[in-house]
Every structure is written in C-alpha cells, then in structure tokens.
Scaffold this active site. Structure first.
Site, PDB file in Angstrom:
ATOM      1  N   LYS A  17     -23.549  -3.430  -2.744  1.00 28.11           N
ATOM      2  CA  LYS A  17     -24.946  -3.349  -3.179  1.00 28.11           C
ATOM      3  C   LYS A  17     -25.231  -2.016  -3.864  1.00 28.11           C
ATOM      4  O   LYS A  17     -25.964  -1.955  -4.851  1.00 28.11           O
ATOM      5  CB  LYS A  17     -25.887  -3.555  -1.985  1.00 28.11           C
ATOM      6  N   LYS A  65       0.827  -1.208   0.000  1.00 26.00           N
ATOM      7  CA  LYS A  65       0.000   0.000   0.000  1.00 26.00           C
ATOM      8  C   LYS A  65       0.855   1.249   0.000  1.00 26.00           C
ATOM      9  O   LYS A  65       1.893   1.304   0.666  1.00 26.00           O
ATOM     10  CB  LYS A  65      -0.882   0.029   1.259  1.00 26.00           C
ATOM     11  N   SER A 124      -7.473  -7.353   8.688  1.00 18.99           N
ATOM     12  CA  SER A 124      -7.204  -7.731  10.074  1.00 18.99           C
ATOM     13  C   SER A 124      -7.905  -9.029  10.454  1.00 18.99           C
ATOM     14  O   SER A 124      -7.509  -9.680  11.406  1.00 18.99           O
ATOM     15  CB  SER A 124      -7.694  -6.612  10.998  1.00 18.99           C
TER      16      SER A 124
END
Lengths: 201, 322
Positions: free
Chosen positions: B187, B103, B262
C-alpha cells in the site's frame, strides 16, 4: 462486426500481449477488441486467442481446473485462429519432454502435431536475443527474445516450419494454429501480432 | 507497456558466438526482466528439499526458491543464515521443469557468482539471510542471471532497480505467517506511485527532482516511473502469506504475483495449501473460487502466526537504508 481477440489470462505475460494486440489493431485500422479471457464463457465468445508466455505446467493445470481446456479444444477444432507463445506453444503441442527431466505428464491441448523439447536452449542464463526470419509469412527480420525457450524436435507432415534458429525449429504453423518459441510481446515490433490478426475473420 | 525493448545496445549484455551469422546476445535487460514477466500471476514457493519442490511443481507453482531453512526456522535457529547447499539446489534443478531460484546474502557478490555458476534461473538477494554488507547491495548489471530484491518503499525499490534488479518483491515480515507487513508495504508503494504519477502528469519537473533527491535515485528513473505509473519491473508480494485469501488480497492490491515462504511447508496440510494458494492467486477476482480455495485448507493446520510488534529479529529492516 467487431472482432474479439483474447489473451488466455490464467498465468504469464497477459498484459504485454494485450498491449501488442492493441497497437497491431491500431496499425491495421481494423474493428477489433483485445481482451483477457479466463473462464469457459469468456473463451467461447472469442474470434481468436493468444496463449501467452508463462509456465506451461501452471497454465495447463489451471486450465484443467476451471474447464477452459475443453472449450479451447472445441474452439480450435472449429477453426478459431490461435497463437501459442513459448509456454503457449507447449500447450498446443502433442508431446513435450524436458531437456533435463525428460518426459512430462503435463496437460496439453494436442492440436499441433509437433514433438517439443522444453528448456531446449538451456536455463535462464543461456536465454538470449537474436534475429530470426519468418519469410513465408512476409516477416524477413524479427528480434526473437528467447527465454528458457522450447524448440520443436519433429513436425508432422501437415505442419509448416516458419522459422529456424541454430538449426532448430522455433516457429511453426498448421492452418490457423501458430506456435513460436520466442516472445514477440516483449519487443515493440508487432508484425507477428498483425499477421495473427490477419488470420481472424 | 513496461518498456523492455530498445535496451539491446545499452544493456550490459554478453555478446556470444555468432550463430548462423546472426548475433546472439545474452544477459540483456529484456532477457533478464522478461524472465520475471513470465512468472506473472503466479506463485513462487520456498522449498528446502526435492520432495517439497515436486509438491510445489505439481501444485502449479511457477518457480521454487531453494533455502537451507525456511524463514520461520531461521527465526528459531538464530545464528548466521547462509545460502542453501549447492548439492541440494542441483538435485532440485534436476528433478523439476519449472525455474529454480536461490537466495544469497545482501551484498555478497561471490555467493551470487556461485549461484550463477550453479545455473539457477534467478538469484534473490535476500534479507532472510544474514546481510554480508551493511552499506551496499550487489551491482547486479554485471550478472547475466537476473536478480530479485526486496523493498518496503518506492525509494528502496528504485534504488535496487538502479543497481540492476530485474524484479522487486515488496517485503513483508518473513517467517511470521502474518500478512500485515506485506499489505502495509504494497500500500505504501502504491501510494508513492500515485504521488509520483500525479507530479509527472502535472509537468512539475522540479518536483520530480525533489523526489529523486529524497529517494536517492536518478531523475531519469523517477521520470520513467511517473510516466508508467507503476514500477518499471515486475513486482511480487512476499513475507507472511499463509492462506489463499492472503494471496488473493495481495493480488487485488496490484501485485504481479506472490512469493510464499514458510506458509506452505510449515503448515500441516502442505499439498492442499500449495494448490489452494495457486488457485486463489489465479482466480483472485472471482470470490467464489477464492472461497473454494480457502475451503481446501484447515485453519487449525495453519502455521501459528507471530505478532510483528514483539519480534526480536525484524528481517525487513535489513539492507533497507542502503
């Protein structure tokens, strides 16, 4: 009789191969279906199979987990045509080692007598597109898309070399078993998928 | 088909040396987006050490994401969150055969270049780290290394793709062990895709122009998305995934794969849980297999979830307006 051609749908670019197969089937005008196949039952009803690109360690471990590895070996031994692309070719090979990590103990089908080097051209940044020729199967020019691609270091006496790039073997064939380092399903050219379909009777 | 080819001329690829009289081209859209296609139906796992990376590979992960701290630790530690140490990234690259991602901060071009130089396989321009630029993301077309970005809506996803993102992950709320936000956003993206497809199918081009203005993207990408009926690049779910059933449900909503942060290495049964989440992602449409996977984990070992409503730091909001 309608032929059923499967794409091993454990992990990787399954749908892309289904689409390539469908347009190859249309071009050839043959009576065949392209389907996803994951369970041993689905695999045992196939007339031909593509193992797509993906991560060979993931595909191998998961194919062991649901028992499809065993069915695959039996089907191939009985002559079912199979095309292994990138990770799929690694799955077909006898031994695979990684360019950096060295020998891996990943599950392999061991149906092609080839020694293979994973990530042979380097990491993703070195991934490339280049034209390759597969003259012996009537494809003079093909846009090869190589993504963290493997190459074949050694072939057994009964394995034909279909294509080389930069002095390295990138496509092989033994009977009805084909392996390629590059991804025909990421191009619009379906000539390799058509050739594969022509092997299925 | 998600059209990848035909972009060879337009892509800002690097023309490499001629080998065997053929042109070799690196960094094209086909090669960059194609990499993401190889991860499909797989799980990418956040790791902070070589040992965790090896557990991930053995469990069947398709890739690992190297961080300095897991998102839940970032949440606790506070302060500025930056990329992982290069030394650890290199150690992990030397220890495993699967692709390695890392990242960088949103908008931090030099961090992305450093990661590219390190030879990571994909860069995640991530809101889990503290953003370096509030207004702009990295212009990703110029990088031969593919970049993945987060998005909470179709508009955000298309803006990132127009900046050159080769892959999208719909954002959840990282480091919470709470899957609700990830579900909400996939969604929302699916709803918006249905709308754009319906407009495209109706042939109302003027309404597509309206969408393009609302989304702050070009007409072309809206048209292409409407035609495809899906995002033009591979889309994974991310943020708050903690159990095999979480992963299976997100796959059933049409995600191409899963990022787990995590959820694995902050549980007390990391090895089994890593394996179980991979199994549930692969066999998401066979409920007996998902149950088997769910049985491999012990809910008492799951990370303690956080209620998203009471969080002081909402990572998903970072970079969202840009």
């Amino acid at each position: 009789m309608t032929l059923t051609v499967g794409v091993l749908s454990v992990q990787g670019d399954v749908y892309e191969n289904i689409l390539s197969l469908r347009s190859a089937i249309d071009d050839l005008g043959i009576d065949a279906n392209a389907v996803e196949a994951k369970t041993p039952e689905e695999i045992s009803s196939l007339d031909g199979l593509i193992i797509p690109g993906g991560e060979s360690t993931t595909i191998g471990h998961l194919s062991l987990a649901n028992g499809s590895m065993k069915v695959l070996k039996e089907k191939i031994a009985n002559g079912m045509p199979i095309l292994g692309i990138c990770a799929g070719m690694i799955m077909l090979s006898k031994t695979a080692s990684d360019k950096v990590v060295g020998q891996t103990d990943q599950p392999l089908l061991d149906v092609l007598d080839i020694k293979l080097e994973r990530n042979s051209f380097g990491r993703q940044k070195q991934s490339f597109e280049a034209d390759v020729s597969l003259d012996s199967v009537g494809i003079s020019k093909f846009n090869g898309v190589f993504i963290r691609a493997p190459s074949v270091l050694e072939v057994g006496s009964d394995v034909d070399v279909l294509a080389k790039f930069d002095e390295r073997i990138v496509a092989v064939k033994k009977g009805n078993v084909i392996g390629t380092s590059f991804h025909p399903e990421l191009t619009q050219d379906v000539s390799l998928h058509k050739y594969f379909l022509s092997l299925i009777k | 088909m998600i059209s990848l080819s035909g972009e060879r001329q337009n892509a800002r690829g690097i023309i490499a040396d001629k080998i065997n009289s053929f042109d070799t081209v690196r960094g094209t859209s086909t090669v960059k987006r194609g990499f993401a296609h190889m991860l499909k139906n797989g799980v990418v796992m956040d790791v902070t050490t070589v040992e965790q990376a090896q557990i991930a590979e053995e469990a069947g992960a398709v890739s690992v994401m190297v961080l300095d701290k897991l998102p839940s630790e970032v949440r606790k530690a506070g302060g500025v969150a930056r990329p992982a140490s290069i030394k650890i990234i290199e150690e992990i690259m030397d220890a495993i055969t699967i692709p390695v991602m890392a990242k960088c901060r949103i908008g931090h071009v030099s961090e992305a270049l450093v990661l590219q130089e390190t030879d990571v396989d994909m860069i995640d321009e991530s809101e889990v780290l503290t953003p370096a630029d509030e207004f702009r993301h990295i212009w990703k077309w110029d990088l031969p290394t593919p970049v993945v970005n987060g998005a909470r809506s179709l508009a955000e996803a298309l803006r990132r793709i127009e900046e050159g993102a080769s892959m999208i992950r719909t954002k959840g709320e990282p480091g919470t062990g709470n899957v609700a936000e990830a579900i909400k956003h996939i969604k929302k993206v699916n709803d918006e895709l249905r709308t754009v497809k319906a407009i495209y199918d109706s042939g109302d081009n003027q309404d597509l122009v309206r969408i393009a203005r609302e989304f702050k993207v070009s007409y072309d990408i809206v048209e292409q998305t409407g035609k495809l009926g899906r995002l033009p690049v591979v889309n994974f779910a991310a943020g708050g995934i903690a159990t095999p059933a979480d992963a299976a449900y997100l796959m059933s909503l049409g995600c191409d794969g899963i990022f787990v942060g995590s959820g694995i290495f902050h549980s007390d049964d990391a090895k089994d849980r890593a394996r179980a989440i991979v199994l549930a992602t692969t066999f998401w449409n066979e409920s007996d297999k998902v149950k088997e996977a769910q049985k491999m984990i012990d809910e008492r070992q799951s990370m303690l979830g956080l209620d998203v409503g009471t969080l002081e730091l909402r990572m998903q909001d970072r970079g969202g307006s840009a």
